[in-house]
Design a protein around this motif. Sequence first.
Motif, short mmCIF file in Angstrom:
data_model
loop_
_atom_site.label_atom_id
_atom_site.label_comp_id
_atom_site.label_asym_id
_atom_site.label_seq_id
_atom_site.Cartn_x
_atom_site.Cartn_y
_atom_site.Cartn_z
N ASP A 91 0.83 -1.22 0.00
CA ASP A 91 0.00 0.00 0.00
C ASP A 91 0.86 1.26 0.00
OD1 ASP A 91 -2.29 -1.53 -0.01
OD2 ASP A 91 -2.69 -1.30 2.14
N LEU A 92 1.97 1.22 0.72
CA LEU A 92 2.87 2.37 0.76
C LEU A 92 3.42 2.66 -0.64
CD1 LEU A 92 4.59 4.42 2.45
CD2 LEU A 92 6.35 2.63 2.51
N ALA A 93 3.89 1.63 -1.32
CA ALA A 93 4.41 1.82 -2.67
C ALA A 93 3.33 2.33 -3.61
CB ALA A 93 4.99 0.51 -3.20
N ARG A 94 2.13 1.81 -3.45
CA ARG A 94 1.01 2.25 -4.30
C ARG A 94 0.69 3.72 -4.03
NH1 ARG A 94 -1.76 -1.77 -2.82
NH2 ARG A 94 -0.91 -3.26 -4.32
N ALA A 95 0.75 4.12 -2.77
CA ALA A 95 0.47 5.51 -2.41
C ALA A 95 1.50 6.47 -2.98
CB ALA A 95 0.39 5.66 -0.89
N HIS A 96 2.69 5.96 -3.26
CA HIS A 96 3.75 6.79 -3.85
C HIS A 96 3.80 6.63 -5.37
CE1 HIS A 96 5.06 7.40 0.28
NE2 HIS A 96 5.88 8.34 -0.15
N GLY A 97 2.72 6.13 -5.94
CA GLY A 97 2.57 6.14 -7.38
C GLY A 97 2.92 4.86 -8.10
N LEU A 98 3.55 3.91 -7.43
CA LEU A 98 3.98 2.69 -8.10
C LEU A 98 2.78 1.80 -8.39
CD1 LEU A 98 6.49 1.17 -9.11
CD2 LEU A 98 6.59 0.05 -6.89
N GLY A 99 2.65 1.38 -9.64
CA GLY A 99 1.56 0.50 -10.00
C GLY A 99 0.21 1.19 -10.08
N ALA A 100 0.21 2.50 -10.29
CA ALA A 100 -1.04 3.23 -10.41
C ALA A 100 -1.74 2.84 -11.71
CB ALA A 100 -0.78 4.73 -10.39
N GLU A 101 -2.96 3.34 -11.88
CA GLU A 101 -3.76 2.94 -13.04
C GLU A 101 -3.10 3.31 -14.37
OE1 GLU A 101 -7.67 4.48 -12.66
OE2 GLU A 101 -8.16 3.30 -10.88
N ASP A 102 -2.27 4.35 -14.35
CA ASP A 102 -1.60 4.74 -15.59
C ASP A 102 -0.37 3.89 -15.88
OD1 ASP A 102 0.13 5.62 -13.67
OD2 ASP A 102 0.12 7.72 -14.28
N GLY A 103 -0.12 2.88 -15.06
CA GLY A 103 1.00 1.99 -15.28
C GLY A 103 2.34 2.56 -14.86
N ARG A 104 2.34 3.57 -14.01
CA ARG A 104 3.58 4.22 -13.59
C ARG A 104 4.53 3.23 -12.91
NH1 ARG A 104 3.85 9.21 -9.24
NH2 ARG A 104 6.12 9.31 -9.06
N THR A 105 5.80 3.29 -13.29
CA THR A 105 6.80 2.40 -12.71
C THR A 105 7.97 3.16 -12.11
OG1 THR A 105 7.91 2.18 -14.85
CG2 THR A 105 6.24 0.51 -14.30
N THR A 106 7.81 4.45 -11.86
CA THR A 106 8.87 5.22 -11.22
C THR A 106 8.38 5.83 -9.91
OG1 THR A 106 8.28 7.27 -12.38
CG2 THR A 106 9.90 5.82 -13.43
N MET A 107 9.31 6.00 -9.01
CA MET A 107 9.05 6.69 -7.75
C MET A 107 10.14 7.73 -7.54
SD MET A 107 7.83 3.76 -5.04
CE MET A 107 9.21 2.65 -5.32
N GLU A 108 9.83 8.76 -6.77
CA GLU A 108 10.82 9.74 -6.37
C GLU A 108 11.02 9.64 -4.86
OE1 GLU A 108 9.96 13.65 -7.77
OE2 GLU A 108 9.95 13.05 -9.88
N TRP A 109 12.24 9.32 -4.47
CA TRP A 109 12.56 9.16 -3.05
C TRP A 109 13.27 10.42 -2.56
CZ3 TRP A 109 14.89 3.51 -2.66
CH2 TRP A 109 13.92 2.61 -3.09
N GLU A 110 12.72 11.05 -1.56
CA GLU A 110 13.26 12.32 -1.08
C GLU A 110 14.40 12.10 -0.09
OE1 GLU A 110 11.03 16.29 0.14
OE2 GLU A 110 11.18 14.95 1.87
N TYR A 111 15.44 12.97 -0.21
CA TYR A 111 16.54 12.96 0.75
C TYR A 111 16.92 14.40 1.09
CZ TYR A 111 19.50 13.75 -3.42
OH TYR A 111 20.07 14.25 -4.57
N LEU A 112 17.65 14.53 2.18
CA LEU A 112 18.20 15.83 2.60
C LEU A 112 19.68 15.85 2.30
CD1 LEU A 112 17.74 18.56 4.16
CD2 LEU A 112 18.62 17.35 6.16
N LEU A 113 20.11 16.85 1.54
CA LEU A 113 21.53 17.09 1.29
C LEU A 113 21.97 18.20 2.23
CD1 LEU A 113 24.07 16.53 -0.42
CD2 LEU A 113 23.24 18.25 -2.03
N PHE A 114 22.84 17.88 3.18
CA PHE A 114 23.23 18.81 4.23
C PHE A 114 24.75 18.97 4.22
CE2 PHE A 114 24.52 20.07 8.44
CZ PHE A 114 23.47 20.82 8.96
#
Length: 281
Positions: free
Chosen positions: A252-275
Amino acid sequence: MTNTTDPDQADRALKARHRAMWAQGDYPTVAAELIPELGGVLVEACGVRAGDRVLDVAAGTGNVAVPAALAGADVVACDLTPELLETGRALAERRGARLRWQEADAEDLPFDDAAFDTVLSCVGVMFAPHHQRAADELVRVCRPGGTVGLLSWTPEGFLGRMLATMKPYAPPPPPGAQPPPLWGDPQHVRELLGDRVTAVEAERRTVVVDRFATPEEFRAYFKERYGPTIAVYRSLADDPARAAALDRDLADLARAHGLGAEDGRTTMEWEYLLFTARRSD
């Protein structure tokens, strides 16, 4: 009855569990397939140059250390888990990078004060359980005027949310241990380093991950390769109902971040902090 638990013994046991956690699975493949570019991002942000003395803390297989060495720096890569260092040595040899590898605890670094021009960690030191101890060591081994550079998953980003999703299913952390994604909160890092650093720059960025076609593929990949995920599932070996619930939550977490959505999306963006910051004189 008086509690005679030895704090040092408890800490050694905790570090042994951490060492074993990162040795299981296949973290070298995770780093190589999902985030290979992040080490170079940190090296560039810190302005690493030929001849700089550089320490990569919680280096793993050298995601930062290798590009720093290829830039001509004099690099030491240290990590709590010797199995990762062995893999890193082989990877560095194949890329023609020369550097030193050393087993070390990020909370008790075996290096002199002010020994390095640049002290770096890419999604590594954030997993040290005692944040202040680790931060104190980062500053201690950096020379006055030198650079401290950190790249950490944010609490709000995908990896931060994944760790939070697993937390209720995992055994309770030992007293004093803090959640890794706090290192992705710029205010938290500023408080850890305090007035010992200046010229602070903190920027949220994302890395695109296109390795997975479905939420279920993502889940299977991490269950097989990623130490923290493997450890949680092993703790649920005698509770199949909770393991199944974690299966659902991760998908469910991966789905909520767009993976496997109805449009067939297969990419995710993972956020990080550059400090990045400069140690005060």
